[in-house]
Design a protein around this motif. Structure first.
Motif, PDB file in Angstrom:
ATOM      1  N   VAL A 359      86.747  27.409  58.109  1.00  0.00           N
ATOM      2  CA  VAL A 359      87.122  27.598  59.507  1.00  0.00           C
ATOM      3  C   VAL A 359      86.847  26.333  60.312  1.00  0.00           C
ATOM      4  O   VAL A 359      87.615  25.974  61.210  1.00  0.00           O
ATOM      5  N   LEU A 360      85.755  25.635  59.986  1.00  0.00           N
ATOM      6  CA  LEU A 360      85.402  24.417  60.715  1.00  0.00           C
ATOM      7  C   LEU A 360      86.245  23.218  60.299  1.00  0.00           C
ATOM      8  O   LEU A 360      86.111  22.136  60.865  1.00  0.00           O
ATOM      9  N   SER A 361      87.115  23.402  59.324  1.00  0.00           N
ATOM     10  CA  SER A 361      88.012  22.320  58.917  1.00  0.00           C
ATOM     11  C   SER A 361      89.196  22.264  59.861  1.00  0.00           C
ATOM     12  O   SER A 361      89.934  23.237  60.017  1.00  0.00           O
ATOM     13  N   ASP A 362      89.370  21.140  60.516  1.00  0.00           N
ATOM     14  CA  ASP A 362      90.477  20.940  61.437  1.00  0.00           C
ATOM     15  C   ASP A 362      91.502  20.029  60.776  1.00  0.00           C
ATOM     16  O   ASP A 362      91.339  18.804  60.755  1.00  0.00           O
ATOM     17  N   HIS A 363      92.510  20.646  60.177  1.00  0.00           N
ATOM     18  CA  HIS A 363      93.565  19.890  59.497  1.00  0.00           C
ATOM     19  C   HIS A 363      92.960  18.948  58.447  1.00  0.00           C
ATOM     20  O   HIS A 363      93.386  17.800  58.302  1.00  0.00           O
ATOM     21  N   GLY A 364      91.968  19.445  57.712  1.00  0.00           N
ATOM     22  CA  GLY A 364      91.372  18.677  56.630  1.00  0.00           C
ATOM     23  C   GLY A 364      90.108  17.930  56.984  1.00  0.00           C
ATOM     24  O   GLY A 364      89.422  17.435  56.104  1.00  0.00           O
ATOM     25  N   GLU A 365      89.801  17.817  58.278  1.00  0.00           N
ATOM     26  CA  GLU A 365      88.528  17.234  58.709  1.00  0.00           C
ATOM     27  C   GLU A 365      87.526  18.367  58.919  1.00  0.00           C
ATOM     28  O   GLU A 365      87.747  19.231  59.768  1.00  0.00           O
ATOM     29  N   ILE A 366      86.445  18.364  58.148  1.00  0.00           N
ATOM     30  CA  ILE A 366      85.418  19.375  58.389  1.00  0.00           C
ATOM     31  C   ILE A 366      84.525  18.873  59.508  1.00  0.00           C
ATOM     32  O   ILE A 366      83.927  17.805  59.411  1.00  0.00           O
ATOM     33  N   PHE A 376      84.414  14.432  63.947  1.00  0.00           N
ATOM     34  CA  PHE A 376      84.271  14.025  62.548  1.00  0.00           C
ATOM     35  C   PHE A 376      83.173  12.987  62.386  1.00  0.00           C
ATOM     36  O   PHE A 376      83.202  11.949  63.044  1.00  0.00           O
ATOM     37  N   TRP A 377      82.207  13.287  61.536  1.00  0.00           N
ATOM     38  CA  TRP A 377      81.167  12.334  61.147  1.00  0.00           C
ATOM     39  C   TRP A 377      81.298  12.058  59.648  1.00  0.00           C
ATOM     40  O   TRP A 377      81.453  12.986  58.846  1.00  0.00           O
ATOM     41  N   ILE A 378      81.192  10.796  59.263  1.00  0.00           N
ATOM     42  CA  ILE A 378      81.169  10.450  57.844  1.00  0.00           C
ATOM     43  C   ILE A 378      79.972  11.109  57.175  1.00  0.00           C
ATOM     44  O   ILE A 378      80.076  11.684  56.080  1.00  0.00           O
ATOM     45  N   ARG A 379      78.821  11.051  57.828  1.00  0.00           N
ATOM     46  CA  ARG A 379      77.579  11.568  57.236  1.00  0.00           C
ATOM     47  C   ARG A 379      77.705  13.048  56.877  1.00  0.00           C
ATOM     48  O   ARG A 379      77.514  13.455  55.738  1.00  0.00           O
ATOM     49  N   ASP A 380      78.014  13.865  57.855  1.00  0.00           N
ATOM     50  CA  ASP A 380      78.102  15.301  57.611  1.00  0.00           C
ATOM     51  C   ASP A 380      79.207  15.615  56.608  1.00  0.00           C
ATOM     52  O   ASP A 380      79.040  16.439  55.702  1.00  0.00           O
ATOM     53  N   SER A 381      80.345  14.952  56.790  1.00  0.00           N
ATOM     54  CA  SER A 381      81.495  15.297  55.963  1.00  0.00           C
ATOM     55  C   SER A 381      81.280  14.914  54.506  1.00  0.00           C
ATOM     56  O   SER A 381      81.868  15.534  53.613  1.00  0.00           O
ATOM     57  N   SER A 382      80.454  13.890  54.240  1.00  0.00           N
ATOM     58  CA  SER A 382      80.223  13.518  52.840  1.00  0.00           C
ATOM     59  C   SER A 382      79.554  14.660  52.090  1.00  0.00           C
ATOM     60  O   SER A 382      79.907  14.966  50.940  1.00  0.00           O
ATOM     61  N   VAL A 383      78.592  15.322  52.716  1.00  0.00           N
ATOM     62  CA  VAL A 383      77.918  16.455  52.094  1.00  0.00           C
ATOM     63  C   VAL A 383      78.845  17.670  52.080  1.00  0.00           C
ATOM     64  O   VAL A 383      78.915  18.402  51.087  1.00  0.00           O
ATOM     65  N   GLU A 384      79.561  17.885  53.178  1.00  0.00           N
ATOM     66  CA  GLU A 384      80.452  19.045  53.269  1.00  0.00           C
ATOM     67  C   GLU A 384      81.583  18.961  52.248  1.00  0.00           C
ATOM     68  O   GLU A 384      81.899  19.949  51.573  1.00  0.00           O
ATOM     69  N   ALA A 385      82.198  17.786  52.123  1.00  0.00           N
ATOM     70  CA  ALA A 385      83.290  17.633  51.166  1.00  0.00           C
ATOM     71  C   ALA A 385      82.792  17.796  49.739  1.00  0.00           C
ATOM     72  O   ALA A 385      83.460  18.414  48.900  1.00  0.00           O
ATOM     73  N   PRO A 699      78.037  27.998  63.872  1.00  0.00           N
ATOM     74  CA  PRO A 699      77.481  27.610  62.590  1.00  0.00           C
ATOM     75  C   PRO A 699      77.477  26.089  62.444  1.00  0.00           C
ATOM     76  O   PRO A 699      78.353  25.421  62.982  1.00  0.00           O
ATOM     77  N   HIS A 700      76.520  25.592  61.683  1.00  0.00           N
ATOM     78  CA  HIS A 700      76.418  24.160  61.463  1.00  0.00           C
ATOM     79  C   HIS A 700      76.978  23.856  60.083  1.00  0.00           C
ATOM     80  O   HIS A 700      76.470  24.342  59.073  1.00  0.00           O
ATOM     81  N   GLY A 701      78.040  23.044  60.042  1.00  0.00           N
ATOM     82  CA  GLY A 701      78.725  22.797  58.786  1.00  0.00           C
ATOM     83  C   GLY A 701      77.853  22.151  57.739  1.00  0.00           C
ATOM     84  O   GLY A 701      77.944  22.473  56.544  1.00  0.00           O
ATOM     85  N   TRP A 702      77.005  21.209  58.152  1.00  0.00           N
ATOM     86  CA  TRP A 702      76.119  20.550  57.204  1.00  0.00           C
ATOM     87  C   TRP A 702      75.153  21.578  56.617  1.00  0.00           C
ATOM     88  O   TRP A 702      74.891  21.590  55.409  1.00  0.00           O
ATOM     89  N   ALA A 703      74.625  22.485  57.452  1.00  0.00           N
ATOM     90  CA  ALA A 703      73.708  23.511  56.957  1.00  0.00           C
ATOM     91  C   ALA A 703      74.416  24.433  55.967  1.00  0.00           C
ATOM     92  O   ALA A 703      73.852  24.804  54.928  1.00  0.00           O
ATOM     93  N   ALA A 704      75.654  24.827  56.283  1.00  0.00           N
ATOM     94  CA  ALA A 704      76.409  25.672  55.361  1.00  0.00           C
ATOM     95  C   ALA A 704      76.627  24.962  54.032  1.00  0.00           C
ATOM     96  O   ALA A 704      76.492  25.558  52.953  1.00  0.00           O
TER      97      ALA A 704
END
Length: 823
Positions: A359-366, A376-385, A699-704
């Motif tokens: 749900v937190l993904s906006d057109h492929g950006e989490i 979009f943060w590189i830091r958070d998205s690296s763990v999320e991806a 919800p916090h995407g990095w935490a999820a």
């Protein structure tokens, strides 16, 4: 100094709260909670006044969320069922009115009745709110988000039903209210963003011919059934008296005169506190049901054709489509952890965390959150991806890393602080705050995904030039005189931005390691260059850590710990949590990449943190003055990889509890984490800090993502992918998780070996044996089973005995079944 609308909102809220016995008003949970233990203290570095902090909801950012996979805007759902489309300027709430008794029952107030909330199912993002008034009458509200029409535009739907209690007929009004303040607050602005997001509701109009509401210049809710009564309220004479707002409100009119003002439009150019109410009279007897469906146009809609498209599909069909989609996605696809009854809730939370990231993904950006972190943060998205790729959502991971990372790769020839612009990964966040961890994170995530996707996908080959090689050269060429990354903010939990942090260097090492391994897999001529860059940063980082440890010993420190950076010698506070990254997610301890002595210091740092900063969860008083849910999960993961499953289990238990806090018997969250978990909420208000604290999104995407990675690695994780590939099976599965005869299963889970893995572990308590059947496995990969049930007595693989030494049982590659007996 407070702005007029912020001061007015503050006054109206607390006066409404004080006068609630006479005129019940839907004061949001977060505002009630702030009034419960009010303090004039606020963060003056962020906000201009206490009223600004209050209007921004700086202290109690808890709510639920619904949304459509890969769409931009989410809707928040409050603890009483209030719905706030994040970028629209209104909140929709529901309540009951009894015209015979003249009583108003708002779910927000405990005096009016009881509220229960749940998710429709762990894998279905649909919030179910049930309100039962003091007289026994109540309603059930179901809120979800779906795409509609040929263009699949976003729509939030809420369905309300009043059911007879099986007795004589009951009558009343089911009412909806449009209000300016929602679960996230009234208006958030701070010193860094003084204009903020203007959520004031200055104009409100009801269009009875279309049965919909206009809010400012946008569309508000549309009703499937037109209300019989309505009233719209504002401030037509531009009054600066807060009492005016208390008297001109639908709740005051219903409580005092028993009717709404029947106005169609209103404005408030003073405080932006327009409101409206709509009522549907009902009469239910026996088990009869009265229903009202409301649609919130979250996407961009305009004109009669769009209104017809918005209403074209019956709400019941939309609800069924929503449940069918998420069932197919989260149960029919991806990793399905099979856990026994004592811990089956961990699987439920796993599916919820997956849905939150989608749900937190906006057109492929989490994005890490739905409101203040909706970027979009590189830091958070690296763990999320990486989490997405390892739990079965590979398409999202590939799109994020393959499309959006190149979009954040800087090609300019200028400077960003002390560093070169060219080759740096980062958008406004990384550039403005000098987040030097981002290049290491990008290279690490790209390399890990290349492993998971497998050679046939050639993912790394597509990005190698220039995104990998020049990103690695940036790490090589942009370091300080000691060979470390420059001072910067990076992750905000590390401390001040004017100091260097080992976090950046550890990520840089992990990124360079993955870049060098990718070059080896591709056979490029840059292999030696990349290993030289890795070795140079490794030597500089290890030398700095050794110097810090020696200096701390010289000063008489009796505990061993690695502080947040070399500029913080002797700083024994919770900012040292950055050292947990040494184990997770970076795995620098595997192969002792910085040396055995640094390995030991990193392990002892975990123990120092656990002894000083863990009270159930990780207390981060140095930077946040709150618990850190995702930091707690990181620490749990570090302990898992370090071999201490007992501490891992204790921290996991706290994190799971923190995802579902309750205060005064109300569900504050339904399986989600904030970036910070407030001490008052965590303690049931037995602990209220003397100073302000920090609150991020939920919800916090990095935490999820951290939870997904932790549960996955509890079930299995890979090691030494490049030399002696092996898998640890059930390394975090605790004895009390698996009763006699029960099983733990994993099916078709993606791995860093580029091929799926699955197994079934069955426990026979009476025979004191564990049997593991390998269902599917990569080729030429051996196994390690760390037995947690007791001391290993014997083991066999496909009927042949295997040597036993200690409780880590080593099983050869190709084994289909092994058995372990324990004492």
């Amino acid at each position: 100094m407070a702005r007029t609308h912020e001061w007015m909102f503050y006054e109206v809220m607390w006066r409404s709260w004080a006068d609630r016995a006479r005129v019940p008003y839907p004061v949001p949970w977060w505002a009630q909670t702030a009034f419960r233990r009010w303090s004039d203290d606020f963060d003056p570095g962020t906000y201009e006044s206490k009223e600004a902090a209050f209007a921004s909801n700086a202290l109690y950012r808890y709510w639920h969320m619904v949304g459509v996979k890969d769409h931009r805007q989410e809707s928040l759902v409050g603890q009483a069922g209030e719905i706030e489309p994040v970028y629209d300027k209104y909140c929709l709430a529901f309540f009951l009115y009894d015209p015979a008794a003249g009583t108003v029952g708002v779910p927000q107030l405990a005096e009016c009745g009881t509220v229960t909330q749940r998710m429709e199912a762990p894998h279905v993002p649909e919030v179910v709110t049930t309100f039962r008034a003091a007289d026994g009458l109540g309603f059930t509200q179901r809120t979800f988000a779906v795409p509609v029409g040929p263009r699949q535009r976003d729509l939030t739907v809420t369905r309300l039903s009043v059911t007879g209690a099986g007795g004589p007929p009951r009558e009343g009004w089911l009412c909806a209210a449009v209000l300016p303040a929602g679960p996230s607050g009234f208006q958030r602005h701070d010193r860094r963003d003084p204009n903020g997001t203007d959520r004031r509701l200055t104009f409100l109009r009801y269009l009875p011919d279309e049965a919909r509401v206009e809010t400012n210049s946008g569309w508000g809710p549309a009703f499937d059934t037109a209300p019989e009564y309505y009233g719209v309220y504002g401030n037509p004479d531009f009054s600066l008296d807060p009492a005016t707002y208390l008297a001109r409100s639908p709740f005051h009119d219903l409580a005092v005169s028993g009717k709404l003002n029947a106005a169609l439009q209103a404005q408030d150019q003073v405080a932006g506190l327009c409101s409206a109410a709509f009522a549907w009279p009902f009469r239910v007897a026996g088990d009869e049901v009265f229903e009202v469906d409301v649609r919130l146009p979250v996407d961009l809609y305009s004109g009669a054709a769009d209104l017809a498209e918005l209403r074209a599909t019956p709400a019941a069909e939309l609800a069924e489509a929503n449940r069918a989609f998420w069932t197919a996605k989260l149960i029919g696809q991806g990793v399905q952890p099979g856990l026994p009854d004592p811990v089956r809730h961990l699987t439920d939370l796993f599916r919820q965390a997956r849905s939150q990231l989608l749900v937190l993904s906006d057109h492929g950006e989490i994005h890490p959150g739905p409101t203040v972190y909706d970027s979009f943060w590189i830091r958070d998205s690296s763990v999320e991806a990486t989490a997405c790729s390892l739990v079965g959502d590979a398409a999202l991971a590939e799109h994020q890393l393959g499309t959006h990372y190149p979009g954040r790769f800087n090609r300019g020839t200028g400077r960003i602080g002390p560093c070169a612009e060219y080759g740096f990964y980062g958008g406004p966040h990384e550039r403005d705050d000098h987040e030097w961890d981002s290049n290491g994170q990008a290279l690490w995530a790209i390399g890990r995904y290349d492993r998971t996707a497998g050679r046939a996908a050639a993912f790394g080959a597509k990005l190698y030039t220039p995104y990998v090689i020049d990103g690695a050269r940036w790490l090589r060429d942009n370091r300080d005189g000691y060979g470390l990354l420059h001072s910067g903010w990076s992750a905000e939990h590390l401390g001040e931005r004017d100091k260097p942090h080992y976090w950046d260097d550890l990520w840089g090492l992990a990124g360079l390691y993955e870049a060098a391994r990718l070059a080896e897999r591709l056979g490029t001529p840059d292999v030696r260059e990349l290993w030289a860059a890795f070795d140079d940063l490794k030597q500089a980082t290890a030398a700095s850590v050794r110097w810090v440890l020696d200096e701390q010993r010289r000063r008489g420190e009796w505990e061993t710990y690695i502080p947040t950076g070399p500029g913080d010698v002797g700083r024994r506070d919770s900012t040292m949590i950055g050292a947990a990254a040494y184990f997770h997610p970076l795995r620098l301890h595997m192969g002792s990449k910085l040396g055995a002595d640094v390995d030991r210091a990193a392990r002892w740092t975990l123990d120092t943190m656990y002894g000083r900063f863990v009270t159930g969860g990780f207390r981060h008083e140095a930077a946040w003055n709150a618990y850190g849910p995702y930091l707690t999960t990181q620490l749990a993961h570090a302990y898992l990889l370090a071999g201490d499953a007992a501490r891992m289990d204790a921290l996991l238990g706290w994190a799971v509890s923190a995802s579902m806090p309750r205060v005064d018997d109300r569900a504050v969250a339904l399986g989600a984490w904030n970036e910070q978990h407030a001490f008052p909420v965590a303690s049931g208000f037995t602990e209220v800090p003397y100073r302000h604290w920090y609150m991020g999104d939920i919800p916090h995407g990095w935490a999820a993502a951290e939870y997904l990675l932790l549960l996955r690695d509890i079930l299995f994780f890979e090691a030494d992918e490049d030399h002696d590939p092996h898998v640890y099976i059930a390394p975090g599965v605790r004895p009390h998780w698996v009763p006699d005869g029960e099983s733990v299963t994993v099916e078709d889970a993606p791995t860093l070996f580029g091929a799926p893995f699955g197994y079934r572990l069955t426990h026979d308590a009476s025979a004191r044996t564990v049997t593991v059947d390998i269902v599917r496995a990569p080729e030429r990969v051996r196994y390690v089973y760390p037995c947690r049930f007791g001391s290993v007595r014997s083991a066999s693989a496909d009927g042949r005995d295997v040597p036993v030494s200690g409780d880590d049982v080593h099983i050869p590659a190709g084994t289909r079944r092994f058995e372990v007996s324990y004492a």
